[in-house]
Scaffold this motif. Structure first.
Motif, PDB file in Angstrom:
ATOM      1  N   GLN A 141     -13.919   4.790   1.721  1.00 39.41           N
ATOM      2  CA  GLN A 141     -14.984   5.735   1.383  1.00 39.41           C
ATOM      3  C   GLN A 141     -14.587   6.468   0.106  1.00 39.41           C
ATOM      4  N   LEU A 142     -15.072   5.991  -1.025  1.00 38.36           N
ATOM      5  CA  LEU A 142     -14.681   6.553  -2.318  1.00 38.36           C
ATOM      6  C   LEU A 142     -15.066   8.020  -2.446  1.00 38.36           C
ATOM      7  N   SER A 143     -16.163   8.412  -1.819  1.00 37.90           N
ATOM      8  CA  SER A 143     -16.600   9.803  -1.933  1.00 37.90           C
ATOM      9  C   SER A 143     -15.670  10.765  -1.216  1.00 37.90           C
ATOM     10  N   HIS A 144     -14.756  10.231  -0.406  1.00 34.78           N
ATOM     11  CA  HIS A 144     -13.824  11.076   0.330  1.00 34.78           C
ATOM     12  C   HIS A 144     -12.395  10.944  -0.197  1.00 34.78           C
ATOM     13  N   LEU A 145     -12.264  10.371  -1.392  1.00 33.78           N
ATOM     14  CA  LEU A 145     -10.976  10.355  -2.070  1.00 33.78           C
ATOM     15  C   LEU A 145     -11.080  11.293  -3.274  1.00 33.78           C
ATOM     16  N   ALA A 146     -10.452  10.987  -4.393  1.00 35.14           N
ATOM     17  CA  ALA A 146     -10.471  11.951  -5.501  1.00 35.14           C
ATOM     18  C   ALA A 146     -10.421  11.294  -6.871  1.00 35.14           C
ATOM     19  N   ASP A 147     -10.830  10.039  -6.957  1.00 31.76           N
ATOM     20  CA  ASP A 147     -10.759   9.328  -8.232  1.00 31.76           C
ATOM     21  C   ASP A 147     -12.077   9.490  -8.989  1.00 31.76           C
TER      22      ASP A 147
ATOM     23  N   TYR B 206       5.729   5.645  -4.286  1.00 28.07           N
ATOM     24  CA  TYR B 206       6.529   5.528  -5.495  1.00 28.07           C
ATOM     25  C   TYR B 206       5.716   5.336  -6.774  1.00 28.07           C
ATOM     26  N   GLY B 207       4.476   4.884  -6.632  1.00 31.97           N
ATOM     27  CA  GLY B 207       3.680   4.591  -7.825  1.00 31.97           C
ATOM     28  C   GLY B 207       2.514   5.525  -8.070  1.00 31.97           C
ATOM     29  N   GLY B 208       2.201   6.374  -7.089  1.00 31.37           N
ATOM     30  CA  GLY B 208       1.082   7.296  -7.258  1.00 31.37           C
ATOM     31  C   GLY B 208      -0.254   6.588  -7.374  1.00 31.37           C
ATOM     32  N   LYS B 209      -0.389   5.434  -6.691  1.00 30.08           N
ATOM     33  CA  LYS B 209      -1.634   4.671  -6.729  1.00 30.08           C
ATOM     34  C   LYS B 209      -2.043   4.275  -5.314  1.00 30.08           C
ATOM     35  N   LEU B 210      -3.355   4.239  -5.076  1.00 31.18           N
ATOM     36  CA  LEU B 210      -3.875   3.748  -3.810  1.00 31.18           C
ATOM     37  C   LEU B 210      -4.262   2.288  -4.027  1.00 31.18           C
ATOM     38  N   LYS B 211      -3.290   1.410  -3.829  1.00 28.75           N
ATOM     39  CA  LYS B 211      -3.446   0.007  -4.199  1.00 28.75           C
ATOM     40  C   LYS B 211      -2.586  -0.851  -3.278  1.00 28.75           C
TER      41      LYS B 211
ATOM     42  N   LEU C 171       0.838  -1.207   0.000  1.00 30.16           N
ATOM     43  CA  LEU C 171       0.000   0.000   0.000  1.00 30.16           C
ATOM     44  C   LEU C 171       0.870   1.254   0.000  1.00 30.16           C
ATOM     45  N   PHE C 172       1.847   1.310   0.883  1.00 34.72           N
ATOM     46  CA  PHE C 172       2.706   2.492   0.979  1.00 34.72           C
ATOM     47  C   PHE C 172       3.672   2.597  -0.198  1.00 34.72           C
ATOM     48  N   LEU C 173       4.157   1.459  -0.693  1.00 37.69           N
ATOM     49  CA  LEU C 173       5.009   1.492  -1.882  1.00 37.69           C
ATOM     50  C   LEU C 173       4.279   2.123  -3.059  1.00 37.69           C
ATOM     51  N   ASN C 174       3.037   1.715  -3.259  1.00 35.56           N
ATOM     52  CA  ASN C 174       2.254   2.255  -4.374  1.00 35.56           C
ATOM     53  C   ASN C 174       1.941   3.734  -4.179  1.00 35.56           C
ATOM     54  N   MET C 175       1.707   4.149  -2.945  1.00 36.82           N
ATOM     55  CA  MET C 175       1.435   5.570  -2.680  1.00 36.82           C
ATOM     56  C   MET C 175       2.687   6.415  -2.855  1.00 36.82           C
TER      57      MET C 175
END
Length: 298
Positions: A245-251, A159-164, A153-157
């Protein structure tokens, strides 16, 4: 011979791991009647514990399923080829050893000093998917645990710019297999303790171990520091990926922000826009040591 206290603690740990694995399997419907589960055995502590726990589950679960252990011999220099066949024969588990020289491919393609994990993982995954088809496996079990999931999770955030992260259950890249991670709720330190007590014949991965500056290792050290200084934080972080909570993210591809309109009645995903967030002051303390380490290395 273990003393009484050690045996008591080992039994207690074993029960905790069984409970966590059983809960994860139930939560994500990982194992079904008639499954043929291919357990990927690397020779590391995680995969040994995975196999051990699935064998215990197989012996006590009300549903019937098969297990077959599979190891990919990547032809790393010095790899002790006799260890896994000897261990698996001793405990009576059906197994298959796949020999494929992915080591030479990785060393040829990846420049000296660069991390090899990404290519190594892709090559290994392709071989395992092929073998799963040959064996008629309905599930592929991997030994990733809770710490692996949070690190990803933190690697993707970072270094990868992804929430995954790593999901406990997913469909494989080729769309033909179900991959499961029964250790998803288990802590790495518990797995390490159990593996040590059980005296599994651990085989180190020298290909990866020779890379001290891996980004994953940086993240691992960060999480270990947080866990040591602030017990319970990793559990809270893991719960967060189960409470999205998808409504509180930005995708905008996952939530229709453009279509949002007032509706005159309470909105389930609405926000208390001007409420002050109430976080513990220790969050800043958690981040500070890592910032200091980064600044001192620049």
């Amino acid at each position: 011979m273990l003393d009484k206290k050690t045996r008591y603690n080992a039994n207690k740990l074993q029960k905790r791991l069984r409970r966590q694995i059983g809960t994860a399997i139930a939560d994500y419907n990982m194992v079904e009647a008639g499954d043929r589960i291919m357990v990927c055995l690397s020779g590391g502590k995680d995969s040994y514990v995975l196999l051990d726990m699935l064998l215990s589950l197989q012996a006590h679960a009300p549903l019937q399923f098969e297990l077959i252990a599979v190891n990919l011999d990547q032809k790393q220099p010095g790899f002790p080829v006799e260890v896994l066949p000897g261990y698996l024969s001793k405990i009576g588990v059906p197994y298959r050893i796949i020999e494929q020289d992915t080591y030479s491919v990785v060393k040829r393609v990846i420049a000296e000093g660069k991390t090899t994990c990404s290519l190594c993982s892709r090559l290994r995954r392709g071989v395992l998917y092929r073998v799963a088809s040959e064996l008629g496996a309905t599930k592929i079990a991997l030994g990733h645990h809770r710490d692996d999931i949070l690190e990803t999770l933190f690697l993707n955030m970072f270094y990868g710019g992804k929430l995954k992260a790593m999901p406990p259950k997913l469909v494989s890249d080729d769309g033909r297999h179900i991959v499961i991670r029964p250790l998803a709720y288990c802590r790495e330190k518990d797995i390490a303790t159990y593996a040590q007590t059980a005296a599994f014949p651990i085989i180190p991965c020298n290909l990866c171990g020779s890379q001290p500056n891996l980004q994953r290792q940086v993240i691992k050290e960060m999480l270990q520091l947080w866990d040591k200084r602030f017990p319970g934080r990793l559990e809270t972080m893991f719960r967060s990926i189960q409470n999205i909570q998808l409504s509180h993210l930005a995708d905008t591809a996952k939530f229709d922000f453009r279509g949002l309109k007032t509706q005159g009645i309470p909105y389930e995903d609405g926000d208390t826009a001007f409420d002050e967030e109430a976080f513990e002051s220790s969050v800043e303390e958690m981040i500070a040591p890592m910032l200091e380490k980064t600044e001192s290395s620049n």
